[in-house]
Design a protein around this motif. Structure first.
Motif, PDB file in Angstrom:
ATOM      1  N   PRO A 185       0.738  -1.240  -0.455  1.00 19.15           N
ATOM      2  CA  PRO A 185       0.153   0.032  -0.024  1.00 19.15           C
ATOM      3  C   PRO A 185       1.087   1.181  -0.058  1.00 19.15           C
ATOM      4  O   PRO A 185       2.014   1.768   0.945  1.00 19.15           O
ATOM      5  CB  PRO A 185      -0.739   0.169   1.146  1.00 19.15           C
ATOM      6  CG  PRO A 185      -0.253  -1.332   1.709  1.00 19.15           C
ATOM      7  CD  PRO A 185       0.659  -2.299   1.188  1.00 19.15           C
ATOM      8  N   THR A 186       0.577   1.515  -0.676  1.00 19.09           N
ATOM      9  CA  THR A 186       1.355   3.332  -1.176  1.00 19.09           C
ATOM     10  C   THR A 186       0.243   4.665  -1.648  1.00 19.09           C
ATOM     11  O   THR A 186      -0.492   4.499  -1.344  1.00 19.09           O
ATOM     12  CB  THR A 186       2.324   3.653  -2.002  1.00 19.09           C
ATOM     13  OG1 THR A 186       1.261   2.924  -3.361  1.00 19.09           O
ATOM     14  CG2 THR A 186       3.253   2.283  -2.211  1.00 19.09           C
ATOM     15  N   ILE A 187       1.324   5.261  -1.075  1.00 17.86           N
ATOM     16  CA  ILE A 187       0.376   7.294  -0.559  1.00 17.86           C
ATOM     17  C   ILE A 187       0.026   7.385  -2.504  1.00 17.86           C
ATOM     18  O   ILE A 187       1.307   7.120  -3.424  1.00 17.86           O
ATOM     19  CB  ILE A 187       0.915   7.981  -0.372  1.00 17.86           C
ATOM     20  CG1 ILE A 187       1.305   7.618   0.770  1.00 17.86           C
ATOM     21  CG2 ILE A 187       0.614   9.308  -0.186  1.00 17.86           C
ATOM     22  CD1 ILE A 187      -0.410   7.983   1.926  1.00 17.86           C
ATOM     23  N   LYS A 188      -1.012   7.928  -3.373  1.00 21.16           N
ATOM     24  CA  LYS A 188      -1.528   7.709  -4.504  1.00 21.16           C
ATOM     25  C   LYS A 188      -0.048   8.889  -5.241  1.00 21.16           C
ATOM     26  O   LYS A 188      -0.176   9.748  -4.757  1.00 21.16           O
ATOM     27  CB  LYS A 188      -2.206   8.083  -5.058  1.00 21.16           C
ATOM     28  CG  LYS A 188      -3.375   7.602  -6.057  1.00 21.16           C
ATOM     29  CD  LYS A 188      -4.520   8.009  -6.278  1.00 21.16           C
ATOM     30  CE  LYS A 188      -5.488   7.968  -7.520  1.00 21.16           C
ATOM     31  NZ  LYS A 188      -6.091   8.015  -7.645  1.00 21.16           N
ATOM     32  N   GLY A 189       0.614   8.265  -6.172  1.00 17.94           N
ATOM     33  CA  GLY A 189       1.462   9.484  -6.940  1.00 17.94           C
ATOM     34  C   GLY A 189       3.042   9.231  -6.679  1.00 17.94           C
ATOM     35  O   GLY A 189       3.482   9.859  -6.949  1.00 17.94           O
ATOM     36  N   THR A 190       3.071   8.718  -5.139  1.00 17.80           N
ATOM     37  CA  THR A 190       4.335   8.465  -4.622  1.00 17.80           C
ATOM     38  C   THR A 190       4.831   6.856  -4.701  1.00 17.80           C
ATOM     39  O   THR A 190       4.406   6.142  -5.527  1.00 17.80           O
ATOM     40  CB  THR A 190       4.228   9.188  -3.455  1.00 17.80           C
ATOM     41  OG1 THR A 190       3.785   8.230  -2.374  1.00 17.80           O
ATOM     42  CG2 THR A 190       3.390   9.983  -3.449  1.00 17.80           C
ATOM     43  N   ARG A 191       5.752   6.684  -4.142  1.00 15.84           N
ATOM     44  CA  ARG A 191       6.698   5.887  -3.672  1.00 15.84           C
ATOM     45  C   ARG A 191       6.785   5.853  -2.602  1.00 15.84           C
ATOM     46  O   ARG A 191       7.619   4.751  -2.341  1.00 15.84           O
ATOM     47  CB  ARG A 191       7.687   5.530  -4.524  1.00 15.84           C
ATOM     48  CG  ARG A 191       7.892   5.408  -6.201  1.00 15.84           C
ATOM     49  CD  ARG A 191       8.505   4.745  -6.644  1.00 15.84           C
ATOM     50  NE  ARG A 191       9.940   3.393  -7.194  1.00 15.84           N
ATOM     51  CZ  ARG A 191       8.963   2.938  -7.520  1.00 15.84           C
ATOM     52  NH1 ARG A 191       8.049   2.390  -8.255  1.00 15.84           N
ATOM     53  NH2 ARG A 191       9.289   0.840  -7.107  1.00 15.84           N
ATOM     54  N   LEU A 192       5.829   6.415  -1.706  1.00 15.84           N
ATOM     55  CA  LEU A 192       6.168   6.072  -0.179  1.00 15.84           C
ATOM     56  C   LEU A 192       5.375   4.866   0.219  1.00 15.84           C
ATOM     57  O   LEU A 192       3.593   5.153  -0.553  1.00 15.84           O
ATOM     58  CB  LEU A 192       5.642   7.167   0.490  1.00 15.84           C
ATOM     59  CG  LEU A 192       7.046   8.570  -0.144  1.00 15.84           C
ATOM     60  CD1 LEU A 192       6.290  10.023   0.450  1.00 15.84           C
ATOM     61  CD2 LEU A 192       8.652   8.034   0.611  1.00 15.84           C
ATOM     62  N   SER A 193       5.314   4.211   1.134  1.00 19.11           N
ATOM     63  CA  SER A 193       4.492   3.414   0.746  1.00 19.11           C
ATOM     64  C   SER A 193       3.695   3.152   2.108  1.00 19.11           C
ATOM     65  O   SER A 193       4.981   4.672   3.261  1.00 19.11           O
ATOM     66  CB  SER A 193       5.606   1.734   1.554  1.00 19.11           C
ATOM     67  OG  SER A 193       5.624   1.460   2.708  1.00 19.11           O
ATOM     68  N   VAL A 194       2.739   2.429   2.521  1.00 20.51           N
ATOM     69  CA  VAL A 194       2.861   3.056   5.040  1.00 20.51           C
ATOM     70  C   VAL A 194       3.916   2.816   5.523  1.00 20.51           C
ATOM     71  O   VAL A 194       3.422   3.586   5.952  1.00 20.51           O
ATOM     72  CB  VAL A 194       1.130   2.754   4.663  1.00 20.51           C
ATOM     73  CG1 VAL A 194      -0.112   2.303   5.852  1.00 20.51           C
ATOM     74  CG2 VAL A 194      -0.140   2.868   3.627  1.00 20.51           C
ATOM     75  N   GLU A 195       3.346   1.518   5.211  1.00 26.73           N
ATOM     76  CA  GLU A 195       5.198   0.621   6.425  1.00 26.73           C
ATOM     77  C   GLU A 195       5.777   1.836   6.395  1.00 26.73           C
ATOM     78  O   GLU A 195       6.318   2.264   7.771  1.00 26.73           O
ATOM     79  CB  GLU A 195       5.633  -0.646   5.549  1.00 26.73           C
ATOM     80  CG  GLU A 195       6.318  -1.248   5.799  1.00 26.73           C
ATOM     81  CD  GLU A 195       7.096  -2.201   5.536  1.00 26.73           C
ATOM     82  OE1 GLU A 195       7.734  -3.255   5.746  1.00 26.73           O
ATOM     83  OE2 GLU A 195       7.142  -2.640   4.196  1.00 26.73           O
ATOM     84  N   PHE A 196       6.627   2.639   5.252  1.00 27.66           N
ATOM     85  CA  PHE A 196       7.594   3.610   5.299  1.00 27.66           C
ATOM     86  C   PHE A 196       7.308   4.190   6.475  1.00 27.66           C
ATOM     87  O   PHE A 196       7.885   4.678   7.181  1.00 27.66           O
ATOM     88  CB  PHE A 196       7.972   3.702   4.188  1.00 27.66           C
ATOM     89  CG  PHE A 196       9.514   4.640   3.979  1.00 27.66           C
ATOM     90  CD1 PHE A 196      10.518   4.704   4.220  1.00 27.66           C
ATOM     91  CD2 PHE A 196       8.894   6.364   3.631  1.00 27.66           C
ATOM     92  CE1 PHE A 196      11.448   5.418   4.138  1.00 27.66           C
ATOM     93  CE2 PHE A 196       9.897   7.462   4.213  1.00 27.66           C
ATOM     94  CZ  PHE A 196      10.518   6.900   3.637  1.00 27.66           C
ATOM     95  N   LEU A 197       6.231   5.286   5.626  1.00 19.14           N
ATOM     96  CA  LEU A 197       5.736   5.931   6.677  1.00 19.14           C
ATOM     97  C   LEU A 197       5.203   5.866   8.047  1.00 19.14           C
ATOM     98  O   LEU A 197       5.674   6.995   9.376  1.00 19.14           O
ATOM     99  CB  LEU A 197       4.363   6.486   5.453  1.00 19.14           C
ATOM    100  CG  LEU A 197       4.715   7.780   4.550  1.00 19.14           C
ATOM    101  CD1 LEU A 197       3.885   7.901   3.961  1.00 19.14           C
ATOM    102  CD2 LEU A 197       5.295   8.271   5.017  1.00 19.14           C
ATOM    103  N   VAL A 198       4.593   4.759   8.696  1.00 16.69           N
ATOM    104  CA  VAL A 198       4.438   4.491   9.503  1.00 16.69           C
ATOM    105  C   VAL A 198       5.647   4.036  10.423  1.00 16.69           C
ATOM    106  O   VAL A 198       5.662   4.262  11.605  1.00 16.69           O
ATOM    107  CB  VAL A 198       3.588   3.096  10.092  1.00 16.69           C
ATOM    108  CG1 VAL A 198       3.581   2.696  11.247  1.00 16.69           C
ATOM    109  CG2 VAL A 198       2.400   3.394   9.729  1.00 16.69           C
ATOM    110  N   GLY A 199       6.597   3.439   9.827  1.00 21.59           N
ATOM    111  CA  GLY A 199       8.452   3.414  10.157  1.00 21.59           C
ATOM    112  C   GLY A 199       8.485   4.637  10.725  1.00 21.59           C
ATOM    113  O   GLY A 199       9.679   4.731  11.916  1.00 21.59           O
ATOM    114  N   LEU A 200       8.321   5.535  10.141  1.00 22.03           N
ATOM    115  CA  LEU A 200       9.539   7.143  10.758  1.00 22.03           C
ATOM    116  C   LEU A 200       8.564   7.218  11.282  1.00 22.03           C
ATOM    117  O   LEU A 200       9.011   7.912  12.658  1.00 22.03           O
ATOM    118  CB  LEU A 200       8.859   8.250   9.643  1.00 22.03           C
ATOM    119  CG  LEU A 200       9.539   8.012   8.043  1.00 22.03           C
ATOM    120  CD1 LEU A 200       9.632   8.728   6.634  1.00 22.03           C
ATOM    121  CD2 LEU A 200      10.823   7.837   8.157  1.00 22.03           C
TER     122      LEU A 200
END
Length: 78
Positions: free
Chosen positions: A18-33
């Motif tokens: 699962p990623t933020i639409k229009g990006t290559r930033l995953s939900v997992e990555f953002l939760v990790g931050l």
């Protein structure tokens, strides 16, 4: 808010994570931050394509995953 407008799962992007639409930033990555202590402001400052609505959608997505039983505490199997 409808999180489906902001979060996608596309097999061609990060192997379907699962990623933020229009990006290559995953939900997992953002939760990790966030887990590492980053604030929402720091994330938005460092990733200018993100908007506060994207982070809100991410939280709603995670909430739905918990509600649907997709997240649970794993037990160690010895």
């Amino acid at each position: 808010m409808n999180w489906q407008q902001h979060i996608i799962e596309d097999e061609n992007i990060l192997v379907g994570k699962p990623t933020i639409k229009g990006t290559r930033l995953s939900v997992e990555f953002l939760v990790g931050l966030l887990a590492q202590g980053w604030s929402e402001a720091q994330i938005l400052e460092n990733y200018p394509r993100l908007q506060k609505e994207h982070l809100q959608a991410m939280f709603l997505y995670v909430q739905d995953c918990f509600r649907d039983g997709l997240m649970y505490k794993r037990t160690n199997v010895d």
